[in-house]
Design a protein around this motif. Structure first.
Motif, PDB file in Angstrom:
ATOM      1  N   PRO A   1      -1.448 -15.023  16.654  1.00 10.51           N
ATOM      2  CA  PRO A   1      -1.638 -14.631  18.050  1.00 10.51           C
ATOM      3  C   PRO A   1      -1.756 -13.120  18.201  1.00 10.51           C
ATOM      4  CG  PRO A   1       0.094 -16.276  17.871  1.00 10.51           C
ATOM      5  CD  PRO A   1      -0.231 -15.832  16.476  1.00 10.51           C
ATOM      6  N   ASP A   2      -2.479 -12.704  19.233  1.00 12.47           N
ATOM      7  CA  ASP A   2      -2.711 -11.277  19.455  1.00 12.47           C
ATOM      8  C   ASP A   2      -1.414 -10.504  19.636  1.00 12.47           C
ATOM      9  OD1 ASP A   2      -4.345  -8.888  20.144  1.00 12.47           O
ATOM     10  OD2 ASP A   2      -3.453  -9.194  22.119  1.00 12.47           O
ATOM     11  N   GLY A   3      -0.411 -11.097  20.226  1.00 16.79           N
ATOM     12  CA  GLY A   3       0.842 -10.400  20.497  1.00 16.79           C
ATOM     13  C   GLY A   3       1.839 -10.421  19.360  1.00 16.79           C
ATOM     14  N   GLU A   4       1.440 -10.902  18.188  1.00 15.89           N
ATOM     15  CA  GLU A   4       2.343 -10.945  17.033  1.00 15.89           C
ATOM     16  C   GLU A   4       1.712 -10.215  15.857  1.00 15.89           C
ATOM     17  OE1 GLU A   4       3.440 -14.956  16.144  1.00 15.89           O
ATOM     18  OE2 GLU A   4       3.973 -15.438  18.237  1.00 15.89           O
ATOM     19  N   ARG A   5       2.567  -9.796  14.921  1.00 15.84           N
ATOM     20  CA  ARG A   5       2.095  -9.077  13.743  1.00 15.84           C
ATOM     21  C   ARG A   5       2.372  -9.904  12.494  1.00 15.84           C
ATOM     22  NH1 ARG A   5       5.746  -6.768  10.552  1.00 15.84           N
ATOM     23  NH2 ARG A   5       4.227  -5.290   9.761  1.00 15.84           N
ATOM     24  N   ASP A   6       1.662  -9.549  11.409  1.00 16.88           N
ATOM     25  CA  ASP A   6       1.904 -10.203  10.129  1.00 16.88           C
ATOM     26  C   ASP A   6       1.691  -9.189   9.020  1.00 16.88           C
ATOM     27  OD1 ASP A   6       2.579 -12.190   8.356  1.00 16.88           O
ATOM     28  OD2 ASP A   6       1.250 -13.675   9.286  1.00 16.88           O
ATOM     29  N   ALA A   7       2.153  -9.525   7.814  1.00 15.82           N
ATOM     30  CA  ALA A   7       2.051  -8.610   6.678  1.00 15.82           C
ATOM     31  C   ALA A   7       1.586  -9.364   5.446  1.00 15.82           C
ATOM     32  CB  ALA A   7       3.398  -7.937   6.406  1.00 15.82           C
ATOM     33  N   PHE A   8       0.813  -8.674   4.605  1.00 19.52           N
ATOM     34  CA  PHE A   8       0.244  -9.260   3.390  1.00 19.52           C
ATOM     35  C   PHE A   8       0.540  -8.309   2.234  1.00 19.52           C
ATOM     36  CE2 PHE A   8      -2.163 -10.175   7.161  1.00 19.52           C
ATOM     37  CZ  PHE A   8      -2.305 -11.549   7.157  1.00 19.52           C
ATOM     38  N   GLU A   9       1.065  -8.838   1.116  1.00 16.69           N
ATOM     39  CA  GLU A   9       1.488  -8.001  -0.002  1.00 16.69           C
ATOM     40  C   GLU A   9       0.592  -8.202  -1.225  1.00 16.69           C
ATOM     41  OE1 GLU A   9       6.288  -7.638   0.870  1.00 16.69           O
ATOM     42  OE2 GLU A   9       5.562  -9.011  -0.673  1.00 16.69           O
ATOM     43  N   LEU A  10       0.186  -7.094  -1.827  1.00 17.43           N
ATOM     44  CA  LEU A  10      -0.604  -7.119  -3.058  1.00 17.43           C
ATOM     45  C   LEU A  10       0.132  -6.311  -4.119  1.00 17.43           C
ATOM     46  CD1 LEU A  10      -4.232  -6.475  -1.713  1.00 17.43           C
ATOM     47  CD2 LEU A  10      -3.009  -8.645  -1.946  1.00 17.43           C
ATOM     48  N   SER A  11       0.235  -6.886  -5.325  1.00 15.53           N
ATOM     49  CA  SER A  11       0.906  -6.212  -6.437  1.00 15.53           C
ATOM     50  C   SER A  11      -0.128  -5.820  -7.491  1.00 15.53           C
ATOM     51  CB  SER A  11       1.960  -7.140  -7.052  1.00 15.53           C
ATOM     52  OG  SER A  11       2.513  -6.570  -8.227  1.00 15.53           O
ATOM     53  N   PHE A  12      -0.038  -4.580  -7.988  1.00 13.17           N
ATOM     54  CA  PHE A  12      -0.956  -4.112  -9.026  1.00 13.17           C
ATOM     55  C   PHE A  12      -0.442  -2.809  -9.618  1.00 13.17           C
ATOM     56  CE2 PHE A  12      -2.367  -2.632  -4.894  1.00 13.17           C
ATOM     57  CZ  PHE A  12      -2.577  -1.272  -5.074  1.00 13.17           C
ATOM     58  N   GLN A  13      -1.089  -2.377 -10.713  1.00  4.12           N
ATOM     59  CA  GLN A  13      -0.747  -1.102 -11.338  1.00  4.12           C
ATOM     60  C   GLN A  13      -1.651  -0.009 -10.782  1.00  4.12           C
ATOM     61  OE1 GLN A  13      -1.162  -0.852 -15.608  1.00  4.12           O
ATOM     62  NE2 GLN A  13       0.205   0.898 -15.764  1.00  4.12           N
ATOM     63  N   LEU A  14      -1.038   1.088 -10.385  1.00  2.00           N
ATOM     64  CA  LEU A  14      -1.797   2.214  -9.852  1.00  2.00           C
ATOM     65  C   LEU A  14      -2.530   2.944 -10.970  1.00  2.00           C
ATOM     66  CD1 LEU A  14       0.879   3.634  -7.401  1.00  2.00           C
ATOM     67  CD2 LEU A  14      -1.283   2.571  -6.752  1.00  2.00           C
ATOM     68  N   PRO A  15      -3.716   3.461 -10.700  1.00  2.00           N
ATOM     69  CA  PRO A  15      -4.411   4.283 -11.706  1.00  2.00           C
ATOM     70  C   PRO A  15      -3.591   5.537 -12.014  1.00  2.00           C
ATOM     71  CG  PRO A  15      -5.887   3.641  -9.916  1.00  2.00           C
ATOM     72  CD  PRO A  15      -4.505   3.283  -9.475  1.00  2.00           C
ATOM     73  N   ASP A  16      -3.732   6.030 -13.222  1.00  2.00           N
ATOM     74  CA  ASP A  16      -3.046   7.263 -13.605  1.00  2.00           C
ATOM     75  C   ASP A  16      -3.901   8.433 -13.127  1.00  2.00           C
ATOM     76  OD1 ASP A  16      -1.303   9.060 -14.649  1.00  2.00           O
ATOM     77  OD2 ASP A  16      -1.721   8.619 -16.763  1.00  2.00           O
ATOM     78  N   ALA A  17      -3.923   8.612 -11.795  1.00  2.00           N
ATOM     79  CA  ALA A  17      -4.825   9.596 -11.190  1.00  2.00           C
ATOM     80  C   ALA A  17      -4.130  10.271 -10.014  1.00  2.00           C
ATOM     81  CB  ALA A  17      -6.122   8.923 -10.745  1.00  2.00           C
ATOM     82  N   GLU A  18      -3.254  11.213 -10.334  1.00  2.00           N
ATOM     83  CA  GLU A  18      -2.531  11.940  -9.293  1.00  2.00           C
ATOM     84  C   GLU A  18      -3.511  12.634  -8.338  1.00  2.00           C
ATOM     85  OE1 GLU A  18       0.428  15.832  -8.904  1.00  2.00           O
ATOM     86  OE2 GLU A  18       0.093  14.874 -10.857  1.00  2.00           O
ATOM     87  N   GLY A  19      -3.257  12.510  -7.044  1.00  2.00           N
ATOM     88  CA  GLY A  19      -4.091  13.160  -6.041  1.00  2.00           C
ATOM     89  C   GLY A  19      -5.233  12.294  -5.514  1.00  2.00           C
ATOM     90  N   GLU A  20      -5.532  11.177  -6.201  1.00  2.00           N
ATOM     91  CA  GLU A  20      -6.610  10.300  -5.735  1.00  2.00           C
ATOM     92  C   GLU A  20      -6.130   9.465  -4.542  1.00  2.00           C
ATOM     93  OE1 GLU A  20      -8.969   6.309  -7.308  1.00  2.00           O
ATOM     94  OE2 GLU A  20      -8.388   7.839  -8.758  1.00  2.00           O
ATOM     95  N   THR A  21      -7.002   9.304  -3.556  1.00  2.00           N
ATOM     96  CA  THR A  21      -6.690   8.467  -2.401  1.00  2.00           C
ATOM     97  C   THR A  21      -7.310   7.093  -2.594  1.00  2.00           C
ATOM     98  OG1 THR A  21      -6.556  10.350  -0.876  1.00  2.00           O
ATOM     99  CG2 THR A  21      -6.947   8.181   0.089  1.00  2.00           C
ATOM    100  N   LEU A  22      -6.474   6.059  -2.512  1.00  2.00           N
ATOM    101  CA  LEU A  22      -6.952   4.687  -2.625  1.00  2.00           C
ATOM    102  C   LEU A  22      -7.200   4.136  -1.218  1.00  2.00           C
ATOM    103  CD1 LEU A  22      -4.659   3.113  -5.388  1.00  2.00           C
ATOM    104  CD2 LEU A  22      -6.964   4.040  -5.629  1.00  2.00           C
ATOM    105  N   SER A  23      -8.418   3.704  -0.962  1.00  2.00           N
ATOM    106  CA  SER A  23      -8.778   3.127   0.331  1.00  2.00           C
ATOM    107  C   SER A  23      -9.077   1.642   0.153  1.00  2.00           C
ATOM    108  CB  SER A  23      -9.998   3.845   0.919  1.00  2.00           C
ATOM    109  OG  SER A  23      -9.699   5.208   1.185  1.00  2.00           O
TER     110      SER A  23
END
Length: 250
Positions: free
Chosen positions: A118-140
């Motif tokens: 419903p429009d008046g409610e919120r929900d959340a979705f979780e994804l698990s993974f390994q981050l790239p070894d790339a300090e300063g990179e923005t993941l979109s």
């Protein structure tokens, strides 16, 4: 100060707060991505939050597109949705963090609602993974929110130097930070602790060995005590016998 002047002064902070809330509201309405950790090379769980529908219409599907620098993603289950991975072939094989050859990657994760959100409610979705070894990179993570009526594409990525707050429908994103100090040294740090525990055990054994003569000394003291008691009893018996003889002689 008149009552009218006081009322005007009191209304000024309230009006200021109302303006601030109205400015903050659009930002809070975006689909957001919050990582459990953003450290380079670390394993993370990113929570994607959806706070409203499409102009009042309930949400029926969420498609999260995965950045190319992320190879594999594990989605968490959600009781109100069916979850599906979209896999794509890589143009050329690459090596993952463990040196294994990888020929495909997770392109997107799609959550399809069995019960619309419903429009008046919120929900959340979780994804698990390994981050790239790339300090300063923005993941979109460009995200498509499909509703019973219409859809919203949270897909805008800021150009270099552009303020993300200027975007009307920004993609959920976060920046990778420096790797945590000692993040890979837990095993090495555990070894000195184990050695210290072994040394403590050895010291305990030494102390136990040192206490053994004391136990022997205690046993010797007990034996001497018993011998003295027996000797005393024999002396009493001999004295009694002598006294009896003296009386019978007289």
């Amino acid at each position: 100060m008149s009552i009218r002047t006081f009322a005007r002064l009191g209304a000024f902070p309230a009006a200021t707060a109302a303006i601030a809330l109205s400015l903050a509201a659009p930002a809070s309405a975006h689909v957001t991505a919050t990582p459990s950790t953003a450290a380079a090379g670390a394993y993370t769980v990113v929570t994607f939050s959806v706070g409203h529908g499409c102009e009042g219409s309930p949400t029926t599907k969420i498609e999260i597109q995965v950045p190319e620098s992320v190879l594999s993603v594990t989605p968490s289950r959600n009781p109100f949705y069916d979850v599906e991975k979209t896999i794509e072939k890589l143009d050329e094989p690459v090596a993952d963090a463990h040196g294994n050859e990888v020929t495909e990657r997770t392109a997107s994760i799609v959550y399809t609602a069995s019960t619309p959100l419903p429009d008046g409610e919120r929900d959340a979705f979780e994804l698990s993974f390994q981050l790239p070894d790339a300090e300063g990179e923005t993941l979109s993570f460009p995200t498509i929110q499909t509703c019973q009526k219409g859809e919203t594409g949270w897909t805008e990525v800021p150009a270099e130097g552009q303020d993300p707050e200027e975007l009307e429908s920004p993609a959920p994103a976060f920046e990778i930070v420096a790797a945590e100090a000692g993040g890979h040294g837990d095993d090495a740090a555990a070894e000195p602790a184990a050695d210290a525990a072994d040394e403590a055990d050895e010291a305990g054994d030494t102390d136990a060995s040192a206490e053994e003569p004391a136990d022997d000394a205690g046993d010797s003291s007990s034996a001497l005590g018993w011998a003295g008691l027996v000797a005393g009893l024999l002396g009493l018996a001999a004295g009694g016998l002598a006294l009896a003889r003296t009386r019978s002689s007289s």
